[in-house]
Design a protein around this motif. Structure first.
Motif, mmCIF file in Angstrom:
data_model
loop_
_atom_site.group_PDB
_atom_site.id
_atom_site.type_symbol
_atom_site.label_atom_id
_atom_site.label_comp_id
_atom_site.label_asym_id
_atom_site.label_seq_id
_atom_site.Cartn_x
_atom_site.Cartn_y
_atom_site.Cartn_z
ATOM 1 N N LYS A 82 15.245 19.117 7.851
ATOM 2 C CA LYS A 82 14.418 19.177 6.647
ATOM 3 C C LYS A 82 15.163 18.623 5.433
ATOM 4 N N GLU A 83 16.493 18.745 5.409
ATOM 5 C CA GLU A 83 17.286 18.217 4.302
ATOM 6 C C GLU A 83 17.410 16.701 4.387
ATOM 7 N N LEU A 84 17.605 16.194 5.572
ATOM 8 C CA LEU A 84 17.744 14.754 5.750
ATOM 9 C C LEU A 84 16.430 14.032 5.442
ATOM 10 N N SER A 85 15.320 14.665 5.789
ATOM 11 C CA SER A 85 14.021 14.042 5.552
ATOM 12 C C SER A 85 13.662 14.017 4.071
ATOM 13 N N CYS A 86 14.150 15.015 3.316
ATOM 14 C CA CYS A 86 13.822 15.102 1.894
ATOM 15 C C CYS A 86 14.968 15.798 1.167
ATOM 16 N N THR A 139 0.832 -1.205 0.000
ATOM 17 C CA THR A 139 0.000 0.000 0.000
ATOM 18 C C THR A 139 0.868 1.257 0.000
ATOM 19 N N ILE A 140 1.888 1.270 0.832
ATOM 20 C CA ILE A 140 2.748 2.438 0.951
ATOM 21 C C ILE A 140 3.489 2.706 -0.358
ATOM 22 N N LYS A 141 4.059 1.661 -0.956
ATOM 23 C CA LYS A 141 4.801 1.839 -2.207
ATOM 24 C C LYS A 141 3.884 2.277 -3.343
ATOM 25 N N ALA A 142 2.700 1.703 -3.420
ATOM 26 C CA ALA A 142 1.763 2.070 -4.486
ATOM 27 C C ALA A 142 1.379 3.536 -4.391
ATOM 28 N N MET A 143 1.112 4.014 -3.188
ATOM 29 C CA MET A 143 0.767 5.419 -3.005
ATOM 30 C C MET A 143 1.924 6.329 -3.396
ATOM 31 N N SER A 144 3.143 5.955 -3.016
ATOM 32 C CA SER A 144 4.313 6.783 -3.330
ATOM 33 C C SER A 144 4.559 6.831 -4.831
ATOM 34 N N LEU A 145 4.418 5.696 -5.504
ATOM 35 C CA LEU A 145 4.591 5.659 -6.950
ATOM 36 C C LEU A 145 3.572 6.544 -7.646
ATOM 37 N N GLU A 146 2.369 6.537 -7.133
ATOM 38 C CA GLU A 146 1.304 7.336 -7.733
ATOM 39 C C GLU A 146 1.595 8.830 -7.622
ATOM 40 N N SER A 147 2.198 9.240 -6.510
ATOM 41 C CA SER A 147 2.429 10.670 -6.290
ATOM 42 C C SER A 147 3.781 11.157 -6.793
ATOM 43 N N GLN A 148 4.786 10.257 -6.887
ATOM 44 C CA GLN A 148 6.144 10.718 -7.161
ATOM 45 C C GLN A 148 6.796 10.134 -8.408
ATOM 46 N N THR A 184 9.339 6.518 1.506
ATOM 47 C CA THR A 184 9.271 6.045 0.123
ATOM 48 C C THR A 184 9.126 7.213 -0.843
ATOM 49 N N GLU A 185 8.377 8.209 -0.457
ATOM 50 C CA GLU A 185 8.196 9.386 -1.306
ATOM 51 C C GLU A 185 9.531 10.107 -1.518
ATOM 52 N N SER A 186 10.299 10.267 -0.441
ATOM 53 C CA SER A 186 11.602 10.934 -0.536
ATOM 54 C C SER A 186 12.577 10.109 -1.359
ATOM 55 N N ARG A 187 12.518 8.787 -1.213
ATOM 56 C CA ARG A 187 13.427 7.926 -1.980
ATOM 57 C C ARG A 187 13.143 8.038 -3.478
ATOM 58 N N LEU A 188 11.875 8.033 -3.855
ATOM 59 C CA LEU A 188 11.524 8.165 -5.267
ATOM 60 C C LEU A 188 11.925 9.533 -5.814
ATOM 61 N N ALA A 189 11.717 10.585 -5.023
ATOM 62 C CA ALA A 189 12.094 11.928 -5.474
ATOM 63 C C ALA A 189 13.596 12.011 -5.698
#
Length: 606
Positions: free
Chosen positions: A280-284, A142-151, A223-228
Motif C-alpha cells: 500500500k505504501e509503494l502504490s501510494c 486521457t489518463i493525465k487529464a483525469m489525474s490532473l483534474e483529481s489531484q 499518474t494519480e500517485s505521482r501527482l500526489a
C-alpha cells in the motif's frame, strides 16, 4: 313559559356543546384514521409490497437471464477460440501443443461476459465512460487529464508538475540538466508503457475486457500517485525536510523471479532494526490527510482482491497482501511502468522492436532509481508522522498537526540520525545494477541464485499466470518460453558485467550471493551469513522472531505449494518449448552461456 337562562348558564351550555362537538370530531377523526389504516394495511400496503416484490423478482430474473445469456455467449466464444487452435500432429505450427487458451475461473468468464458488450460497442463505451472513466480509451492524454483534474490541487498543469523535486544539491551539481533528463525519461517510459499495453490488443491476440479495465486503472493510479507525491514534495516546509533524509546502505535483494527473492526479503524484513516498504505504501507513498490513508488502503485492498478473485492460482505462486513487504517496481513504475499489465510485452519487444517502437530496454532507469530514493525518504518521513500521531497529545486522525510535529525537530533522530535500514527487493534490479549503484553507491546487493533449468520455466509459469488475466484468445507458450530465456540472458549478462565493473573500480557497493537450495535447507543460517559479511548485529530478538516466522511459514508454504501444483498443473522446460541443454547453451547475441558463465561461477555447476 321556558325560563330564561342567564349569561352564566349560557356559557356553560356553550362550553358543553363545544366539548361534545370536539368529542364527536375527535371520535370521527380517530374512526376515519382507523379505517384508513385498515385500508392501507389490508389493501394498499399489500398491493405496494406485491408490486415491489414482483418488480424486484422480474428484475432479478431478468438480470439472471441476462447474466446467463452473456455467460453462454462467453463460453461459446471460448469454444470457438478453442476450435480455432491448431491441432497437434497435423503439420501445423502447434506440433508441440504449446498454443492454448488462457486459464479462466468462473469469476473471470462471468466478468468478461458482462463487460464485453460495453467494450465491443463504442457508443455504449463512450456513454458509460462518463460515469466510469475506466471505460475510456487507454491513452496518455486521457489518463493525465483525469489525474490532473483529481489531484492537481493548485499546481499548474504544465510539464513541471510531473517532475518530482530534488533537494540534494550535490546530486544536481553532478547531473547538469537533471530536470530535463528526468522529464524526458518519464514522458518516454510512460508513453511506451501505455503503448506496449495497448499493442497487446493488436494482431492475432486481444486484451480481455477485465484486463482493459484493470490496465486503465493501473496507469491512472500511477499518474494519480505521482501527482500526489509531487504535491507533497513541493510543500516548502515538508519537501526540503524529506529531501535531506539519508538512505544509508540499503539492502537490495535481486535475482531472476522464482529464485527465493521474496522469501529472503521477508526474512530480512522481520528484523526490528530494518524497514521494508509495504504494497500500500509503494502504490501510494504520499499522504497528508486521513482520506489519503483511506484511499491508499482501499486501492491496495482492491488490487489484491481482484488478483485473488480472477487469478487465484497466482496467489498460490506468489503470495501478495496489501500490508506485506512488496517489490520495488511497484513504486519505480511511477517512472518506468514495467509491471503486470505490460512486462510480458516489454520482454517480447526486447530484441524485436524496430527503431522508433516502444522498447523498455532503452528506458533511462537512473531517474527511476533517484525518484525511488525520494519515495523511501517520504516513507521515512511518514513513519515520523505516525509516531507523532501516536502520541497522546495528537489524535490519530489529525495528520496536519502530526506533519507539523514531524517538521518541528522532535523526530529528527528517527529520520536523520538513526533511520532504520531499508531492505528492498525486485527481480528488476538484476538488469540495472549500474543504475542502482549510481543512486545508491553504498548499497548491499544480495543476488539469489538457482539453476536455470528450474528458474526459467518457473518464471515462465508465473508470467503465464499473469497472462491468464490479460490474454483473451490464445497463449503461445513456446513464444513465452523464448521471451523469458532472452530476458534472463540479457539481465544476467548485465548484472555480471556491472558487478565486475564496480568491483574493479573499488566502488562502495557490496555484493553477497545466496544459493536457492541452501536458503531452503537453512534459511536462518543464510540470513546470519549475510549479517556477518556486512557487519550487522544478529540479535537474539531477531533470532527468536525468525524462528517463530519460519515455523508458521513452513506450514503455510506447504499448503500453498500443494494448491499451486493443482492450480498450474506443474511445469518443466518442455512446457514452454525449452530444453535444459538449450537454456544453458551459448547465446551469440548476448555473448553469454548460462551454463558456463553463470552456473559454473555462482552455483559451482560444471
Amino acid at each position: 313559559r321556558v325560563p330564561r337562562m342567564g349569561a352564566k348558564e349560557m356559557d356553560s351550555v356553550t362550553s358543553a356543546g363545544y366539548a361534545v362537538a370536539g368529542l364527536l370530531v375527535a371520535t370521527s377523526a380517530l374512526a376515519g384514521t382507523y379505517f384508513l389504516l385498515c385500508g392501507l394495511v389490508f389493501t394498499v400496503i399489500p398491493a405496494l409490497l406485491w408490486c415491489l416484490a414482483t418488480g424486484l423478482g422480474c428484475a432479478g430474473v431478468g438480470l439472471a437471464v441476462s447474466v446467463a445469456v452473456l455467460f453462454a455467449l462467453e463460453k461459446a466464444r471460448i469454444a470457438k477460440s478453442a476450435n480455432a487452435l491448431p491441432s497437434p500432429n497435423n503439420g501445423s505450427n502447434n506440433d508441440d501443443g504449446l498454443v492454448c487458451l488462457p486459464r479462466r475461473n468462473l469469476a473471470m468468464v462471468v466478468a468478461n461476459g458482462l463487460l464485453r458488450p460495453i467494450f465491443d460497442t463504442p457508443p455504449l463505451a463512450k456513454f458509460v465512460s462518463k460515469a466510469e472513466p475506466a471505460f475510456s480509451s487507454c491513452d496518455v492524454a486521457t489518463i493525465k487529464a483525469m489525474s490532473l483534474e483529481s489531484q492537481c490541487g493548485g499546481l499548474t498543469a504544465d510539464d513541471e508538475v510531473w517532475n518530482l523535486p530534488i533537494y540534494d544539491q550535490a546530486w544536481l551539481d553532478a547531473h547538469p540538466g537533471w530536470a530535463e533528463r528526468a522529464r524526458r525519461c518519464y514522458e518516454k517510459a510512460f508513453a511506451d508503457g501505455v503503448a506496449l499495453f495497448a499493442a497487446r490488443g493488436e494482431g492475432g491476440s486481444k486484451i480481455g475486457p477485465v484486463a482493459k479495465l484493470a490496465g486503465f486503472e493501473y496507469f491512472y493510479h500511477l499518474t494519480e500517485s505521482r501527482l500526489a507525491l509531487s504535491k507533497v514534495l513541493r510543500d516548502p516546509t515538508i519537501g526540503p525536510r524529506i529531501g535531506k533524509i539519508p538512505v544509508n546502505r540499503p539492502i537490495f535483494v535481486m535475482g531472476m523471479p522464482r529464485t527465493g527473492t521474496t522469501m529472503f526479503h521477508r526474512l530480512l524484513a522481520i528484523d526490528p532494526n530494518t524497514r521494508a516498504p509495504l504494497l500500500k505504501e509503494l502504490s501510494c507513498p504520499a499522504r497528508r490527510t486521513p482520506s489519503d490513508d483511506a484511499r491508499r488502503e482501499k486501492n491496495a485492498k482492491i488490487q489484491v482482491f481482484k488478483m485473488n478473485t480472477f487469478l487465484p492460482h497466482l496467489q498460490a505462486i506468489h503470495r501478495i497482501s496489501h500490508d506485506h513487504p512488496e517489490e520495488c517496481h511497484y513504486a519505480m513504475a511511477l517512472d518506468c511502468p514495467i509491471n503486470w499489465p505490460n512486462y510480458r510485452a516489454a520482454m517480447a519487444a526486447y530484441g524485436t522492436a524496430a527503431e522508433g517502437e516502444p522498447d523498455a530496454m532503452t528506458w533511462d532507469y537512473v531517474p527511476a532509481y533517484r525518484n525511488y530514493k525520494t519515495v523511501l525518504q517520504t516513507l521515512t518521513f511518514n513513519d515520523a508522522v505516525d509516531a507523532a500521531s501516536a502520541k497522546a497529545i495528537h489524535t490519530s486522525t489529525d495528520l496536519e498537526e502530526a506533519h507539523r510535529a514531524a517538521c518541528s525537530g522532535e523526530y529528527d533522530e528517527m529520520m536523520y540520525e538513526k533511520p532504520k535500514r531499508w531492505v528492498l527487493k525486485s527481480p528488476l534490479h538484476i538488469g540495472h545494477v549500474s543504475e542502482l549503484a549510481e543512486v545508491f553507491p553504498d548499497a548491499v546487493v544480495v543476488w539469489m541464485h538457482r539453476p536455470c533449468k528450474s528458474s526459467v520455466p518457473s518464471w515462465a509459469s508465473l508470467t503465464r499466470a499473469v497472462d491468464d488475466l490479460i490474454e483473451d484468445d490464445v497463449q503461445d507458450l513456446k513464444s513465452l518460453g523464448q521471451e523469458v530465456l532472452r530476458y534472463t540472458r540479457w539481465s544476467v549478462k548485465r548484472a555480471i558485467d556491472a558487478l565486475d565493473d564496480l568491483e574493479a573500480k573499488g566502488s562502495g557497493v557490496t555484493a553477497h550471493h545466496v544459493k536457492y537450495n541452501e536458503l531452503i535447507d537453512d534459511p536462518k543460517e543464510q540470513v546470519r551469513q549475510l549479517y556477518d559479511s556486512i557487519g550487522l548485529e544478529f540479535t537474539d530478538e531477531y533470532s527468536k522472531l525468525l524462528d517463530a516466522y519460519l515455523a508458521k511459514d513452513k506450514a503455510e508454504r506447504s499448503k500453498i505449494q500443494q494448491k499451486g501444483s493443482k492450480a498450474h498443473g506443474g511445469y518443466s522446460p518442455a512446457t514452454f518449448g525449452l530444453t535444459e541443454e538449450g537454456i544453458l547453451e551459448m547465446d551469440e547475441k548476448e555473448g553469454i552461456a548460462l551454463g558456463r558463465d553463470y552456473e559454473a561461477r555462482f552455483l559451482g555447476v560444471i
